[in-house]
Enzyme design. Structure first.
Site, PDB file in Angstrom:
ATOM      1  N   ARG A 181     -48.086  16.581 -35.678  1.00 20.15           N
ATOM      2  CA  ARG A 181     -48.156  15.569 -36.726  1.00 20.15           C
ATOM      3  C   ARG A 181     -47.988  14.193 -36.114  1.00 20.15           C
ATOM      4  O   ARG A 181     -47.484  14.041 -35.000  1.00 20.15           O
ATOM      5  CB  ARG A 181     -47.084  15.833 -37.773  1.00 20.15           C
ATOM      6  CG  ARG A 181     -45.673  15.700 -37.223  1.00 20.15           C
ATOM      7  CD  ARG A 181     -44.585  15.586 -38.298  1.00 20.15           C
ATOM      8  NE  ARG A 181     -45.051  15.640 -39.649  1.00 20.15           N
ATOM      9  CZ  ARG A 181     -44.759  16.610 -40.518  1.00 20.15           C
ATOM     10  NH1 ARG A 181     -43.999  17.606 -40.151  1.00 20.15           N
ATOM     11  NH2 ARG A 181     -45.194  16.559 -41.747  1.00 20.15           N
ATOM     12  N   LYS A 209     -41.861  12.357 -46.512  1.00 15.85           N
ATOM     13  CA  LYS A 209     -42.062  12.039 -47.925  1.00 15.85           C
ATOM     14  C   LYS A 209     -40.726  11.863 -48.637  1.00 15.85           C
ATOM     15  O   LYS A 209     -40.588  11.035 -49.521  1.00 15.85           O
ATOM     16  CB  LYS A 209     -42.866  13.156 -48.608  1.00 15.85           C
ATOM     17  CG  LYS A 209     -44.372  13.016 -48.405  1.00 15.85           C
ATOM     18  CD  LYS A 209     -45.133  13.823 -49.445  1.00 15.85           C
ATOM     19  CE  LYS A 209     -45.609  15.127 -48.869  1.00 15.85           C
ATOM     20  NZ  LYS A 209     -46.427  15.904 -49.828  1.00 15.85           N
ATOM     21  N   GLU A 261     -49.341  18.967 -50.959  1.00 13.79           N
ATOM     22  CA  GLU A 261     -48.518  19.324 -52.110  1.00 13.79           C
ATOM     23  C   GLU A 261     -48.372  18.047 -52.934  1.00 13.79           C
ATOM     24  O   GLU A 261     -48.043  16.997 -52.377  1.00 13.79           O
ATOM     25  CB  GLU A 261     -47.128  19.796 -51.657  1.00 13.79           C
ATOM     26  CG  GLU A 261     -46.295  20.234 -52.850  1.00 13.79           C
ATOM     27  CD  GLU A 261     -44.816  20.493 -52.524  1.00 13.79           C
ATOM     28  OE1 GLU A 261     -44.370  20.128 -51.429  1.00 13.79           O
ATOM     29  OE2 GLU A 261     -44.129  21.060 -53.389  1.00 13.79           O
TER      30      GLU A 261
END
Length: 564
Positions: free
Chosen positions: A263, A273, A38
């Site tokens: 992850r 983020k 994204e």
RNA sequence: UGGGGUGUAGCCAAGUGGAAAGGCAGUGGGUUUUGGUCCCGCCAUUCGAGGGUUCGAGUCCUUCCACCCCAGCCA
């Protein structure tokens, strides 16, 4: 043993799945993946793992990997991020060729699919407010309740959806929802929202749309449209998979296999983020590309070679267990790569002046040394030598401790590529601090070898005072002091764990004269010290700025520590 | 106390019923004009815990424990 599930040793679970599909011809032996960021932030080392996995498996099995921006939320996404992401993927060494896609390019198709779902009686327009939706959803342990609007006719739904699209409603006034099961133990299946109304302009579609698809609705469709075979994502999407499957099955379209992996987490590092953004906006770092950041751009600026990041990514493996990789593991691959590629120079970070009293005042010599001992074919470099030198303060002890075999009064040892030099006298300043060392050299030992076979216990790096390039060196340490920066006391936030010593700037450093020729972005080894990268932004011809990438392995530091 | 996952060395991670891979870290030694690199040796009688099945279990069954994720009109 079942033939079809037979596994090779050393294989990870995703390879096993792919190879099983290949054997059973589920996707005609094809492998098509995608990396779907994204565009709402910069890529970090965790993304590098995902990029490596997606591009890596595609390559390994003769397939392709797309770069696709998952830009379904106009309020968070920006072109700046699109640009940086493309740059970072490219720099890491991956190529999406002509397969650059945007979810927003499929908005029209998503809309059609939504109409299909409505026509099948599987989606409805809901009037509930966000608060009501939350209440109706129930909790983890109690089932939800159906919305009173759930029974609307297909015709009404079609008409209302069209009005939503036409901009007749305000933000939040209506949603399009899938009609699944409000009592499902999986919260994702309790009539998830497909479309929300957002009167905002999108970085690519402008004001064309005021309804925007949600992730769950969009993602499988994107994958399906692109002919993805293996849709690899992180663990938190595991319980979204039934929904992913539901959409694709009910639409009856190409159905990729979603596969979830753990992850990346790293010690002393923050990977969210949102939190990285906070570091940038709170000016705790100089920007997304601050060399202390775990971002790809930060690592690039720091001087980490892309090869090292790729090697790291493939060595940490792919699994489903939540793990935290020691940041030193990354540094190992950085050193390994840099040892191979970095040209060597000598530089002194904390200078201590040496005067060679038996060396003529006006004499100069040009000495030679290998550019990189790992690559003799690169040849030699020239190093000026003269009467006054600098050595590292740390390389001298007036009263040497046990096992310290560097310079001390009365000792003779080798100056790298130069001569055997003996320390005769320690000159002090008024405060009793060491000002300089008076030494003598042995002209017979030029190049660093004694014809009589005398040995040197240590070899020091040095720099000729008159030829050295004065430069700025930035020493970096971990950005956080705690193994897990998220471990905080009640009411505190992760910034409390920021390391106040993560950056130390040295202005009074001296590099071998050849340092002037090094291009910005290039990493060289300061012999005996570490790897240093000429800063791409702040370095200039009249003020060289080096970023320390990593130190060399320091056995002496370990010995010192143990003796204490 | 719902659902979905995960537990193999200090950190990653293979192993899918037949002698516990590999890497990092650590540690001992050798080479060395970088206390770097390189080379060699050592480093899990035991797989979260207990019970069971089996000639044989890290692998199968069972009970339990720990940790992670999910109640956005974020992704």
């Amino acid at each position: 043993m079942n033939e079809e599930t037979e596994r090779r040793e050393g294989q990870n679970f995703i390879e096993a799945i792919i190879e099983k599909h290949n054997k059973t011809n589920k996707y005609d032996g094809k492998v098509q993946t995608r990396f779907p960021p994204e565009p709402n932030g910069y890529l970090h080392i965790g993304h590098a793992k995902s990029i490596n996995i997606n591009f890596g498996f595609a390559k390994q099995y003769g397939g392709k990997c797309n770069l696709r921006f998952d830009d379904t939320n106009p309020s968070k996404e920006e072109v700046e991020y699109v640009k940086s992401i493309k740059e970072d993927v490219k720099w890491l060494g991956f190529d999406w060729e002509d397969r650059l896609y945007f979810a927003s390019d499929y908005f029209e198709q998503f809309h059609q699919y939504a109409i299909d779902l409505i026509k099948k009686g599987l989606a409805y327009v809901d009037d509930l407010t966000p608060e009501q939706i939350r209440e109706f959803r129930g909790t983890l342990t109690t089932p939800g309740k159906e919305s009173p609007n759930r029974g609307r006719s297909i015709e009404d739904n079609l008409e209302l959806f069209e009005k939503m699209k036409g901009g007749e409603f305000a933000n939040g006034e209506k949603t399009l929802r899938a009609k699944i099961d409000m009592t499902s133990p999986n919260m994702n299946m309790r009539d998830p929202v497909l479309y929300r109304i957002l009167h905002e302009s999108h970085h690519r579609t402008g004001d064309k749309w005021c309804i925007y698809p949600m992730y769950d609705w969009a993602h499988g469709l994107e994958d399906s449209i692109e002919g993805i075979t293996h849709s690899i994502c992180t663990l938190e999407f595991e319980d979204h998979r039934p929904l992913y499957d539901w959409f694709l099955d009910n639409l009856g379209i190409h159905h990729p296999q979603q596969i979830e992996f753990a992850r990346l987490n790293m010690t002393y590092t923050i990977m969210s983020k949102r939190k990285l953004l906070k570091l940038v906006e709170g000016k705790h770092v100089s920007g997304w590309d601050d060399p202390r950041m775990p971002t790809i751009s930060g690592m690039r600026r720091r001087g980490f070679p892309p090869e090292a990041i790729r090697e790291f990514s493939s060595h940490i493996g792919v699994s489903k267990s939540n793990s935290t990789v020691d940041i030193e593991y990354l540094e190992f691959f950085v050193r390994e790569q840099l040892n191979r590629q970095a040209p060597r120079i000598m530089a002194v970070l904390n200078p201590l002046k040496i005067i060679i009293t038996n060396y003529p005042e006006d004499k100069e010599e040009i000495l030679e040394s290998q550019i990189n001992p790992e690559k003799p074919e690169l040849g030699l470099r020239k190093i000026p030598f003269s009467r006054e030198l600098y050595i590292e303060q740390e390389d001298f002890m007036e009263e040497p401790m046990k096992k310290f075999y560097r310079m001390a009064p009365g000792r003779e040892l080798r100056f790298r590529n130069a001569y055997f030099i003996t320390c005769n006298e320690v000159i002090k300043d008024d405060n009793g601090g060491i000002k300089e060392l008076h030494c003598t050299y042995d002209p017979e030992t030029k190049g660093g070898n004694a014809p009589d076979g005398r040995k040197s216990k240590a070899t020091l790096h040095w720099v000729s005072a008159k030829h050295a390039v004065r430069s700025t060196v930035r020493l970096y340490k971990n950005l956080f002091t705690t193994l897990n920066p998220d471990d905080t006391e009640e009411g505190q936030d992760f910034t409390i764990n920021l390391n106040p010593d993560s950056l130390k700037v040295l202005e009074d450093t001296y590099a071998e004269s050849g340092a002037k020729e090094i291009d910005p972005g290039t990493v060289c080894q300061f012999e005996r010290l570490g790897y240093f990268c000429v800063d791409i932004k702040d370095s200039s011809a009249d003020n060289l700025v080096f970023n320390r990438v990593v130190t060399l392995r320091d056995t002496w530091a370990k010995i010192k520590k143990k003796m204490r």
